[in-house]
Design a protein around this motif. Structure first.
Motif, PDB file in Angstrom:
ATOM      1  N   ARG A  17      -4.541  -3.748   9.534  1.00  0.00           N
ATOM      2  CA  ARG A  17      -4.117  -4.940   8.779  1.00  0.00           C
ATOM      3  C   ARG A  17      -5.150  -5.272   7.710  1.00  0.00           C
ATOM      4  NH1 ARG A  17       0.108  -7.794  11.041  1.00  0.00           N
ATOM      5  NH2 ARG A  17       0.579  -7.323  13.233  1.00  0.00           N
ATOM      6  N   VAL A  18      -6.394  -5.215   8.040  1.00  0.00           N
ATOM      7  CA  VAL A  18      -7.449  -5.509   7.060  1.00  0.00           C
ATOM      8  C   VAL A  18      -7.419  -4.502   5.922  1.00  0.00           C
ATOM      9  CG1 VAL A  18      -9.945  -5.712   6.757  1.00  0.00           C
ATOM     10  CG2 VAL A  18      -8.859  -6.610   8.829  1.00  0.00           C
ATOM     11  N   LYS A  19      -7.261  -3.215   6.271  1.00  0.00           N
ATOM     12  CA  LYS A  19      -7.221  -2.179   5.232  1.00  0.00           C
ATOM     13  C   LYS A  19      -6.018  -2.350   4.317  1.00  0.00           C
ATOM     14  CE  LYS A  19      -9.653   1.407   7.835  1.00  0.00           C
ATOM     15  NZ  LYS A  19      -9.561   2.771   8.410  1.00  0.00           N
ATOM     16  N   VAL A  20      -4.864  -2.680   4.893  1.00  0.00           N
ATOM     17  CA  VAL A  20      -3.657  -2.854   4.062  1.00  0.00           C
ATOM     18  C   VAL A  20      -3.830  -4.029   3.111  1.00  0.00           C
ATOM     19  CG1 VAL A  20      -1.218  -3.499   4.167  1.00  0.00           C
ATOM     20  CG2 VAL A  20      -2.116  -1.738   5.698  1.00  0.00           C
ATOM     21  N   GLN A  21      -4.354  -5.121   3.613  1.00  0.00           N
ATOM     22  CA  GLN A  21      -4.558  -6.285   2.736  1.00  0.00           C
ATOM     23  C   GLN A  21      -5.510  -5.958   1.591  1.00  0.00           C
ATOM     24  OE1 GLN A  21      -5.877  -9.408   5.314  1.00  0.00           O
ATOM     25  NE2 GLN A  21      -3.849  -9.714   6.270  1.00  0.00           N
ATOM     26  N   LEU A  62      -4.330   3.784  -6.452  1.00  0.00           N
ATOM     27  CA  LEU A  62      -4.469   2.594  -5.630  1.00  0.00           C
ATOM     28  C   LEU A  62      -3.213   2.339  -4.795  1.00  0.00           C
ATOM     29  CD1 LEU A  62      -6.200   0.220  -8.222  1.00  0.00           C
ATOM     30  CD2 LEU A  62      -7.266   1.403  -6.282  1.00  0.00           C
ATOM     31  N   GLN A  63      -2.050   2.649  -5.369  1.00  0.00           N
ATOM     32  CA  GLN A  63      -0.788   2.422  -4.646  1.00  0.00           C
ATOM     33  C   GLN A  63      -0.631   3.390  -3.470  1.00  0.00           C
ATOM     34  OE1 GLN A  63       1.404  -0.143  -5.537  1.00  0.00           O
ATOM     35  NE2 GLN A  63       2.211   0.347  -3.490  1.00  0.00           N
ATOM     36  N   ARG A  64      -1.098   4.648  -3.693  1.00  0.00           N
ATOM     37  CA  ARG A  64      -1.023   5.613  -2.588  1.00  0.00           C
ATOM     38  C   ARG A  64      -1.873   5.161  -1.391  1.00  0.00           C
ATOM     39  NH1 ARG A  64      -1.072   9.484  -6.760  1.00  0.00           N
ATOM     40  NH2 ARG A  64      -3.324   9.733  -6.549  1.00  0.00           N
ATOM     41  N   ASP A  65      -3.079   4.680  -1.680  1.00  0.00           N
ATOM     42  CA  ASP A  65      -3.912   4.182  -0.598  1.00  0.00           C
ATOM     43  C   ASP A  65      -3.230   3.026   0.135  1.00  0.00           C
ATOM     44  OD1 ASP A  65      -5.785   6.049  -1.244  1.00  0.00           O
ATOM     45  OD2 ASP A  65      -7.010   4.677  -2.448  1.00  0.00           O
TER      46      ASP A  65
END
Length: 738
Positions: A226-230, A395-398
């Motif tokens: 969750r932290v990484k996605v945000q 950035l979108q791929r990540d």
């Protein structure tokens, strides 16, 4: 004095026997063994009674036990909530899996859990510390070598429980049997049932533990994701705002504009081409005259279509009036004038349509030029936008990767929670048969045990008798002797029972000349009387044995008295110069004899004495000499025999045992007949065979065998030669055999 030539003796009583095989002494006739087994029926009966007594005592003292069985089947549960939508069916357990589960069922941790659950530590059957000490234990407690109350050892209790437990796979199935044995029928049923329940509960606990562990791990991973996605999504939006690459219908604004301009330019160019085509077509039709009226734009004009309809209607009217009126008729002229006016109006409208087409073509061309200029400007802008889009896509791929992982972990987390809740009581095993409390012990079963003990007792009894018979050492019947040795059987001498005042068997010849013992000696006398050496009768008889204590001296003394009582001049010589005993057998004191005669210390008149109970003469052994064998083998001994033959009809010689010294071999060479005395059912057959071999090596004459000390009661069970018809004889003097 010269040696008397010796001719081979045919046999005693002129009977011929076949020569034995090399291993004949070891042969055992099956019929002899069967007769011998039956002859030992007292042993069979006593052994059977003892065996049954032990069996009954064991049945009375053994603690009855109860054995029951619980069955569980291993199979993955089809239709569980967690697997009901799976494409493949659950795999069945293989043999290795079954064996692994058997090891789990017999594991010490599960057994310890069973002991705790059922409180088996409080049962003396399973806890040795609670049992009353035995005799040795009480002694150890009394002397302080052991505590009165032993501490409870859970490992020892576990060993006891596992020793009563048996777990195995049923043949050709996935069913596992749990068998437990206990002295308590109730406990025998409770323990396997509870063990199966604990095993299934352990499976459920293990499955729940796996699901819980998976859920905890997934929860920690979800929190990190969750932290990484945000963070990744925030980076995407920040760069998008900075570069102005806002998304519109799934693409950035410049991309959307470029796409729209391309679409509009394509439409505008198509419209321009269509307008120019229409204009060219109208101009070409106009150049060809009224054909322009057939143009689509002209035909589509509502005004022109209305005028065309009026023209058609007016022409139809003129055609109708021309049937009745002349062209010069006013109505005809008026109608014709109206028709020409309609033509001029239509032509005017056609020119208007062509002008509209020209204007439409100019507008379409101007719009195409405008759109192409805008597209060129936007394409120059896209060169800069593309560089920003490359960074934005990275950035979108990540962000997408982190989001996919988060969604996958969230789905698996929900599935794990759902599986843990739905299959919280599911296990890959189920009880198919529970143990029931038995009403009768499974061990021992009294009826079956008594039947088996009876059969086993009979077999054991006969086996004991058979082994005693098969491994018996001596000869018990004449046919055994003749078959095993090839030598003639001379008869048997019964064993006399002890009677007060009797000392020696030879005395029985005088006291009871009609008794069984005297008749047996007279039977031996008959064999000697019939023995021939060439063309003359045998006169010198050697009585010997394989080993000491077989009755040779008593037999020689008795035979001498029988010959003397029959009127034959008989002399008996004690040739046992080492341990003489003939004087004892005849009840006389020891005096000089053969040894003194051979060494020249005495003459015949000094050594020949009268038997005090018969007319037989006796020559005792006399004074011992240093080398008895050399003395007996000397020419002086041969001279003594020849001299005695001049006076006596028969000479009986008592020699030492053949296996003890070489004296018997020396004497066998110079005598006519050799009688080998064998103790009935005692002397080893191989020893007898060895003695016969030694005697046969010394002389070519055949040797007769005489069985002594025969138990007539037992002999009747073995004999097949008619001697079993002899009546029992119980009142006889004792034998003092050597």
């Amino acid at each position: 004095m010269t040696d008397t030539p010796i001719s081979p003796v045919v046999s005693f009583g002129d009977r011929r026997r076949a020569a034995p095989d090399e291993n004949a002494v070891g042969d055992i006739s099956p019929w002899e063994v069967l007769r011998g087994v039956w002859a030992r029926k007292e042993i069979i009966a006593c052994t059977f009674v003892a065996f049954m007594a032990v069996a009954i005592f064991w049945l009375m003292t053994v603690v009855p036990t109860y054995t029951v069985e619980t069955r569980i089947m291993l199979s993955p549960r089809a239709g569980e909530i967690s697997t009901f939508d799976a494409d493949s069916t659950p795999s069945l357990p293989d043999n290795e899996t079954l064996q692994s589960e058997i090891q789990v069922l017999t594991s010490r941790p599960l057994a310890a859990r069973l002991i705790t659950d059922l409180g088996l530590a409080a049962h003396p059957e399973f806890n040795p510390a609670l049992r009353a000490p035995g005799f040795l234990g009480r002694i150890a407690v009394a002397f302080g070598l052991r505590d009165r109350q032993q501490p409870t050892d859970i490992e020892e209790i576990t060993d006891v429980v596992l020793s009563r437990l048996e777990v195995f796979q049923k043949i050709n199935s996935r069913v596992i049997a749990i068998v437990f044995t206990s002295a308590d029928p109730r406990m025998a049923a409770i323990v396997p049932n509870r063990l199966a329940e604990l095993y299934i509960a352990q499976q459920v606990e293990q499955k729940a533990g796996v699901n819980s562990e998976a859920a905890r791990w997934l929860a920690s991973q979800i929190a990190e994701l969750r932290v990484k996605v945000q963070a990744s999504e925030a980076a995407v939006e920040a760069f998008r705002a900075k570069s102005g690459l806002f998304l519109t219908n799934g693409s950035t604004l410049p991309q959307q504009q470029l796409t729209d301009l391309n679409s509009q330019l394509s439409v505008a160019e198509a419209d321009r081409a269509a307008a120019q085509a229409k204009l060219s077509n109208a101009r070409s039709l106009l150049a060809s005259g009224n054909a322009v009226n057939s143009a689509a734009e002209v035909l589509q004009s509502p005004l022109i279509q209305n005028l065309r309809q009026q023209e058609v209607a007016l022409r139809a009217q003129i055609a109708q009036m021309s049937e009745t009126l002349l062209p010069t008729h006013p109505r005809m002229q008026e109608s014709q004038a109206n028709l020409d006016d309609l033509g001029r109006q239509i032509e005017k409208e056609v020119h208007k349509v062509i002008d509209a087409l020209e204007n439409e073509a100019r507008v379409a061309g101007a719009r195409v030029n405008s759109l192409r200029d805008s597209l060129n400007r936007l394409q120059r802008r896209m060169g800069e936008v593309n560089q920003d889009e490359v960074k934005l896509r990275a950035l979108q791929r990540d962000a997408d990767t982190n989001r996919s992982l988060l969604e996958s972990f969230l789905r698996r987390y929900e599935e794990a929670n759902a599986r843990a809740e739905a299959d919280s009581k599911a296990a890959n095993a189920r009880i198919v048969s529970r143990a029931q409390q038995p009403s009768e012990p499974t061990f021992p079963r009294t009826g079956a045990a008594l039947t088996l003990a009876t059969i086993a007792g009979l077999i054991f009894s006969f086996l004991v008798a058979f082994l005693l018979e098969a491994f018996s050492r001596g000869f018990r019947a004449g046919d055994q002797i003749e078959r095993a040795t090839g030598m003639p059987f001379l008869g048997l001498v019964p064993e006399l029972e002890t009677q007060k005042g009797s000392v020696y068997p030879a005395l029985d010849i005088v006291r009871d000349p009609a008794g069984l013992y005297a008749e047996a000696i007279r039977a031996l006398q008959g064999h000697v009387l019939l023995a021939r050496v060439g063309d003359r009768r045998a006169r010198t008889v050697l009585v010997t044995s394989a080993i000491a204590g077989e009755g040779k001296t008593a037999t020689a003394a008795s035979l001498a008295r029988v010959f003397a009582m029959g009127g034959y001049r008989t002399v008996i010589i004690d040739a046992d110069l080492r341990d003489p005993s003939l004087h004892e057998a005849l009840g006389a004191r020891r005096q000089p004899g053969l040894a003194d005669l051979l060494v020249g210390r005495a003459a015949f008149q000094h050594v020949i004495r009268q038997d005090n109970a018969s007319y037989a003469h006796v020559i005792q052994a006399g004074t011992p000499v240093p080398n008895p064998t050399a003395a007996l083998a000397s020419s002086q001994m041969l001279w003594v025999l020849n001299a005695l033959q001049q006076t006596y009809d028969y000479i009986i010689i008592d020699s030492p045992a053949a296996m003890a010294t070489a004296d018997a071999q020396v004497l066998a060479k110079i005598t006519d007949v050799t009688v080998l005395v064998v103790k009935w059912s005692s002397t080893n057959r191989r020893i007898v065979a060895r003695a016969l071999k030694l005697l046969s090596a010394a002389s070519s004459r055949r040797v007769g065998l005489l069985l002594t000390r025969v138990n007539l009661k037992r002999y009747r069970r073995y004999a097949t030669d008619g001697l079993n018809e002899y009546p029992p004889h119980t009142s006889r003097p004792a034998i003092a055999a050597r």
